[in-house]
Design a protein around this motif. Structure first.
Motif, PDB file in Angstrom:
ATOM      1  N   LEU A  26       0.824  -1.210   0.000  1.00 29.19           N
ATOM      2  CA  LEU A  26       0.000   0.000   0.000  1.00 29.19           C
ATOM      3  C   LEU A  26       0.859   1.263   0.000  1.00 29.19           C
ATOM      4  CD1 LEU A  26      -2.811  -1.042   2.512  1.00 29.19           C
ATOM      5  CD2 LEU A  26      -2.918  -0.984   0.022  1.00 29.19           C
ATOM      6  N   LEU A  27       1.927   1.267   0.791  1.00 24.90           N
ATOM      7  CA  LEU A  27       2.804   2.439   0.825  1.00 24.90           C
ATOM      8  C   LEU A  27       3.474   2.663  -0.526  1.00 24.90           C
ATOM      9  CD1 LEU A  27       4.520   2.165   4.329  1.00 24.90           C
ATOM     10  CD2 LEU A  27       2.884   3.880   3.574  1.00 24.90           C
ATOM     11  N   THR A  28       3.865   1.592  -1.187  1.00 26.84           N
ATOM     12  CA  THR A  28       4.494   1.733  -2.501  1.00 26.84           C
ATOM     13  C   THR A  28       3.517   2.329  -3.504  1.00 26.84           C
ATOM     14  OG1 THR A  28       5.881  -0.188  -2.014  1.00 26.84           O
ATOM     15  CG2 THR A  28       5.738   0.509  -4.308  1.00 26.84           C
ATOM     16  N   ILE A  29       2.271   1.844  -3.493  1.00 31.77           N
ATOM     17  CA  ILE A  29       1.256   2.386  -4.406  1.00 31.77           C
ATOM     18  C   ILE A  29       1.016   3.867  -4.125  1.00 31.77           C
ATOM     19  CG2 ILE A  29      -1.172   2.255  -5.054  1.00 31.77           C
ATOM     20  CD1 ILE A  29      -1.045  -0.736  -4.611  1.00 31.77           C
ATOM     21  N   VAL A  30       0.908   4.226  -2.842  1.00 34.97           N
ATOM     22  CA  VAL A  30       0.656   5.627  -2.482  1.00 34.97           C
ATOM     23  C   VAL A  30       1.812   6.521  -2.919  1.00 34.97           C
ATOM     24  CG1 VAL A  30       0.391   7.212  -0.540  1.00 34.97           C
ATOM     25  CG2 VAL A  30      -0.900   5.080  -0.587  1.00 34.97           C
ATOM     26  N   PHE A  31       3.040   6.078  -2.675  1.00 36.67           N
ATOM     27  CA  PHE A  31       4.195   6.907  -3.022  1.00 36.67           C
ATOM     28  C   PHE A  31       4.348   7.052  -4.532  1.00 36.67           C
ATOM     29  CE2 PHE A  31       6.330   5.655   1.210  1.00 36.67           C
ATOM     30  CZ  PHE A  31       5.640   6.669   1.846  1.00 36.67           C
ATOM     31  N   VAL A  32       4.090   5.973  -5.271  1.00 36.43           N
ATOM     32  CA  VAL A  32       4.195   6.066  -6.731  1.00 36.43           C
ATOM     33  C   VAL A  32       3.107   6.980  -7.283  1.00 36.43           C
ATOM     34  CG1 VAL A  32       4.056   4.755  -8.875  1.00 36.43           C
ATOM     35  CG2 VAL A  32       5.331   3.841  -6.959  1.00 36.43           C
ATOM     36  N   LEU A  33       1.888   6.874  -6.739  1.00 42.16           N
ATOM     37  CA  LEU A  33       0.818   7.770  -7.180  1.00 42.16           C
ATOM     38  C   LEU A  33       1.141   9.222  -6.843  1.00 42.16           C
ATOM     39  CD1 LEU A  33      -2.425   5.777  -6.282  1.00 42.16           C
ATOM     40  CD2 LEU A  33      -1.505   6.260  -8.547  1.00 42.16           C
ATOM     41  N   LEU A  34       1.739   9.446  -5.680  1.00 42.98           N
ATOM     42  CA  LEU A  34       2.135  10.804  -5.316  1.00 42.98           C
ATOM     43  C   LEU A  34       3.179  11.341  -6.292  1.00 42.98           C
ATOM     44  CD1 LEU A  34       1.960  13.155  -3.327  1.00 42.98           C
ATOM     45  CD2 LEU A  34       3.712  12.033  -1.946  1.00 42.98           C
ATOM     46  N   ALA A  35       4.127  10.497  -6.662  1.00 50.80           N
ATOM     47  CA  ALA A  35       5.126  10.919  -7.648  1.00 50.80           C
ATOM     48  C   ALA A  35       4.476  11.203  -8.999  1.00 50.80           C
ATOM     49  CB  ALA A  35       6.201   9.843  -7.788  1.00 50.80           C
ATOM     50  N   GLU A  36       3.487  10.374  -9.369  1.00 46.69           N
ATOM     51  CA  GLU A  36       2.794  10.606 -10.632  1.00 46.69           C
ATOM     52  C   GLU A  36       2.018  11.920 -10.607  1.00 46.69           C
ATOM     53  OE1 GLU A  36       2.935   8.985 -13.370  1.00 46.69           O
ATOM     54  OE2 GLU A  36       4.100   7.246 -12.747  1.00 46.69           O
ATOM     55  N   VAL A  37       1.445  12.257  -9.454  1.00 45.82           N
ATOM     56  CA  VAL A  37       0.724  13.532  -9.344  1.00 45.82           C
ATOM     57  C   VAL A  37       1.682  14.702  -9.518  1.00 45.82           C
ATOM     58  CG1 VAL A  37      -0.528  15.019  -7.736  1.00 45.82           C
ATOM     59  CG2 VAL A  37      -1.158  12.620  -7.958  1.00 45.82           C
ATOM     60  N   LEU A  38       2.854  14.604  -8.905  1.00 47.10           N
ATOM     61  CA  LEU A  38       3.834  15.680  -9.050  1.00 47.10           C
ATOM     62  C   LEU A  38       4.322  15.804 -10.486  1.00 47.10           C
ATOM     63  CD1 LEU A  38       5.926  15.139  -5.788  1.00 47.10           C
ATOM     64  CD2 LEU A  38       4.110  16.811  -6.204  1.00 47.10           C
ATOM     65  N   ILE A  39       4.440  14.672 -11.172  1.00 46.29           N
ATOM     66  CA  ILE A  39       4.857  14.714 -12.578  1.00 46.29           C
ATOM     67  C   ILE A  39       3.710  15.172 -13.472  1.00 46.29           C
ATOM     68  CG2 ILE A  39       5.696  13.279 -14.489  1.00 46.29           C
ATOM     69  CD1 ILE A  39       7.075  11.521 -12.447  1.00 46.29           C
ATOM     70  N   PHE A  40       2.472  14.909 -13.034  1.00 44.76           N
ATOM     71  CA  PHE A  40       1.314  15.242 -13.857  1.00 44.76           C
ATOM     72  C   PHE A  40       1.185  16.743 -14.095  1.00 44.76           C
ATOM     73  CE2 PHE A  40      -3.180  16.578 -13.795  1.00 44.76           C
ATOM     74  CZ  PHE A  40      -3.588  16.030 -14.998  1.00 44.76           C
ATOM     75  N   LEU A  41       1.545  17.549 -13.116  1.00 45.55           N
ATOM     76  CA  LEU A  41       1.394  19.001 -13.263  1.00 45.55           C
ATOM     77  C   LEU A  41       2.202  19.549 -14.440  1.00 45.55           C
ATOM     78  CD1 LEU A  41       1.380  20.078  -9.507  1.00 45.55           C
ATOM     79  CD2 LEU A  41      -0.562  19.828 -11.053  1.00 45.55           C
ATOM     80  N   PRO A  42       3.497  19.242 -14.568  1.00 45.53           N
ATOM     81  CA  PRO A  42       4.207  19.710 -15.771  1.00 45.53           C
ATOM     82  C   PRO A  42       3.656  19.097 -17.055  1.00 45.53           C
ATOM     83  CG  PRO A  42       5.768  19.093 -14.049  1.00 45.53           C
ATOM     84  CD  PRO A  42       4.426  18.621 -13.610  1.00 45.53           C
ATOM     85  N   TRP A  43       3.203  17.837 -16.976  1.00 44.77           N
ATOM     86  CA  TRP A  43       2.646  17.198 -18.167  1.00 44.77           C
ATOM     87  C   TRP A  43       1.404  17.934 -18.668  1.00 44.77           C
ATOM     88  CZ3 TRP A  43       2.783  11.228 -16.851  1.00 44.77           C
ATOM     89  CH2 TRP A  43       4.095  10.772 -17.011  1.00 44.77           C
ATOM     90  N   ILE A  44       0.470  18.204 -17.773  1.00 43.94           N
ATOM     91  CA  ILE A  44      -0.777  18.841 -18.192  1.00 43.94           C
ATOM     92  C   ILE A  44      -0.527  20.272 -18.650  1.00 43.94           C
ATOM     93  CG2 ILE A  44      -1.438  19.711 -15.919  1.00 43.94           C
ATOM     94  CD1 ILE A  44      -3.755  18.097 -18.537  1.00 43.94           C
ATOM     95  N   ALA A  45       0.459  20.946 -18.034  1.00 45.71           N
ATOM     96  CA  ALA A  45       0.814  22.295 -18.486  1.00 45.71           C
ATOM     97  C   ALA A  45       1.406  22.255 -19.890  1.00 45.71           C
ATOM     98  CB  ALA A  45       1.798  22.932 -17.506  1.00 45.71           C
ATOM     99  N   SER A  46       2.271  21.277 -20.141  1.00 46.95           N
ATOM    100  CA  SER A  46       2.861  21.139 -21.474  1.00 46.95           C
ATOM    101  C   SER A  46       1.797  20.775 -22.510  1.00 46.95           C
ATOM    102  CB  SER A  46       3.957  20.073 -21.435  1.00 46.95           C
ATOM    103  OG  SER A  46       4.492  19.848 -22.719  1.00 46.95           O
ATOM    104  N   TYR A  47       0.852  19.919 -22.116  1.00 40.88           N
ATOM    105  CA  TYR A  47      -0.211  19.539 -23.051  1.00 40.88           C
ATOM    106  C   TYR A  47      -1.079  20.749 -23.394  1.00 40.88           C
ATOM    107  CZ  TYR A  47      -4.365  17.279 -24.920  1.00 40.88           C
ATOM    108  OH  TYR A  47      -5.411  16.918 -25.724  1.00 40.88           O
ATOM    109  N   ARG A  48      -1.411  21.545 -22.405  1.00 45.01           N
ATOM    110  CA  ARG A  48      -2.231  22.742 -22.648  1.00 45.01           C
ATOM    111  C   ARG A  48      -1.518  23.708 -23.588  1.00 45.01           C
ATOM    112  NH1 ARG A  48      -2.464  27.805 -19.822  1.00 45.01           N
ATOM    113  NH2 ARG A  48      -4.525  28.813 -19.994  1.00 45.01           N
TER     114      ARG A  48
END
Length: 321
Positions: free
Chosen positions: A33-55
């Protein structure tokens, strides 16, 4: 009739149940569970630059299309286009108006319906990382009914193109992109969590589970040499813990064996003391009768015999007690 379990059996069952760790509270489940949470948290942090670049890419694509249309219109005569043709051009781009700025002079090329106000101005050439992320989140969360003014140069052209457009198409595209990214991120999180779980379970959790089972088994029968853990040939902390546990179990087993030997010896001494006292008591009774014998020889040796028996009784009481 069914037998009612005794208090000892109930206690043993409760102890065994307490020793069994449920899967939901095990280290493996917590690690997964901790691994899933930490990976999702990392994905959220990476998602912000991704969505900005897509826009930004989406807006650049629309502005490039508008620039291509603008070049064609500038070379021709925009006023010759009918209202229906202008609407078709703007509908294909998803815009309300297209303008071009050349030499400081702005020229409106195509317009369908000029909005009363513009909610946000986006300079394609000067969008920073923080500004891009905040703008993307703002569009994603609160957009859909806003009017955008997108402007900037396209390619190597010295002209600046301008586009007035609603943001609902942009927001819909961003929502679809976010959904796809979320799905892929979830798959990556699960796959990564399974890999990390398998690796750490093999390296750490498995040996810890083995040591736990060894300690529980040793506590049930500490005098059984087969319950001592066999340490693996590892040079890390787990290997050190296994070797120390094995040595501790061996020392404890040796100490218990010595205590059992001393207990058996004490029991034997106690039995010898009891038997010796009985023998000496019988001898004292016989010596008391010898005093009553009138034979001078017996009378001469009887006191010595009594003193010897008294010393034997005192010695038995002092040493074997």
């Amino acid at each position: 009739m069914s037998e009612i379990p005794s208090a000892d059996e109930s206690t043993d069952r409760a102890t065994a149940a307490a020793r069994r760790v449920p899967l939901s509270r095990g280290l493996s489940t917590k690690l997964l569970l901790l691994t899933i949470v930490f990976v999702l948290l990392a994905e959220v942090l990476i998602f912000l630059p991704w969505i900005a670049s897509y826009r930004l890419s989406w807006l650049k694509e629309r502005l490039s299309t508008a620039a291509a249309v603008s070049i064609v219109l500038v070379q021709g005569e925009p006023a010759s286009l009918s209202r229906a043709a202008q609407n078709d051009v703007l509908m294909a781009i998803g815009a309300k108006a297209i303008a071009v700025r050349d030499g400081g002079v702005s020229r409106l090329l195509v317009v369908a319906e000029m909005p009363p106000h513009v909610d946000e101005h986006v300079d394609i050439a000067n969008v920073g990382l923080i500004e891009g992320m905040t703008g993307a989140l703002d569009t994603l969360l609160f957009g859909g009914e806003r009017m955008l003014r997108v402007f900037g140069p396209v390619g190597d052209s010295d002209k600046e193109f301008e586009l007035i457009m609603p943001d609902y198409s942009l927001r819909n595209a961003m929502l679809i992109y976010s959904r796809n990214v979320a799905f892929v991120s979830l798959l990556i999180s699960l796959f990564t969590a399974m890999l990390v779980y398998a690796a750490i379970d093999l390296i750490m959790i498995g040996p810890i589970r083995t040591m736990t089972r060894s300690m529980l088994a040793f506590s049930e029968a500490p005098d059984d040499p087969g319950r001592i853990i066999r340490p693996a040939a590892r040079a890390d902390e787990i290997g050190v813990a296994e070797r120390e546990l094995s040595q501790m179990q061996e020392r404890l087993q040796k100490m218990l064996s010595e205590q059992k030997h001393l207990a058996d010896l004490g029991l034997a001494v106690s039995k010898i003391n009891h038997d010796m006292r009985n023998i000496l008591a019988s001898a004292q009774l016989m010596s008391d009768r010898l005093r009553q014998v009138k034979d001078p020889t017996v009378q001469a040796f009887a006191p010595k015999l009594l003193r010897a028996l008294d010393r034997a009784v005192s010695y038995s009481e002092g040493v074997l007690a």
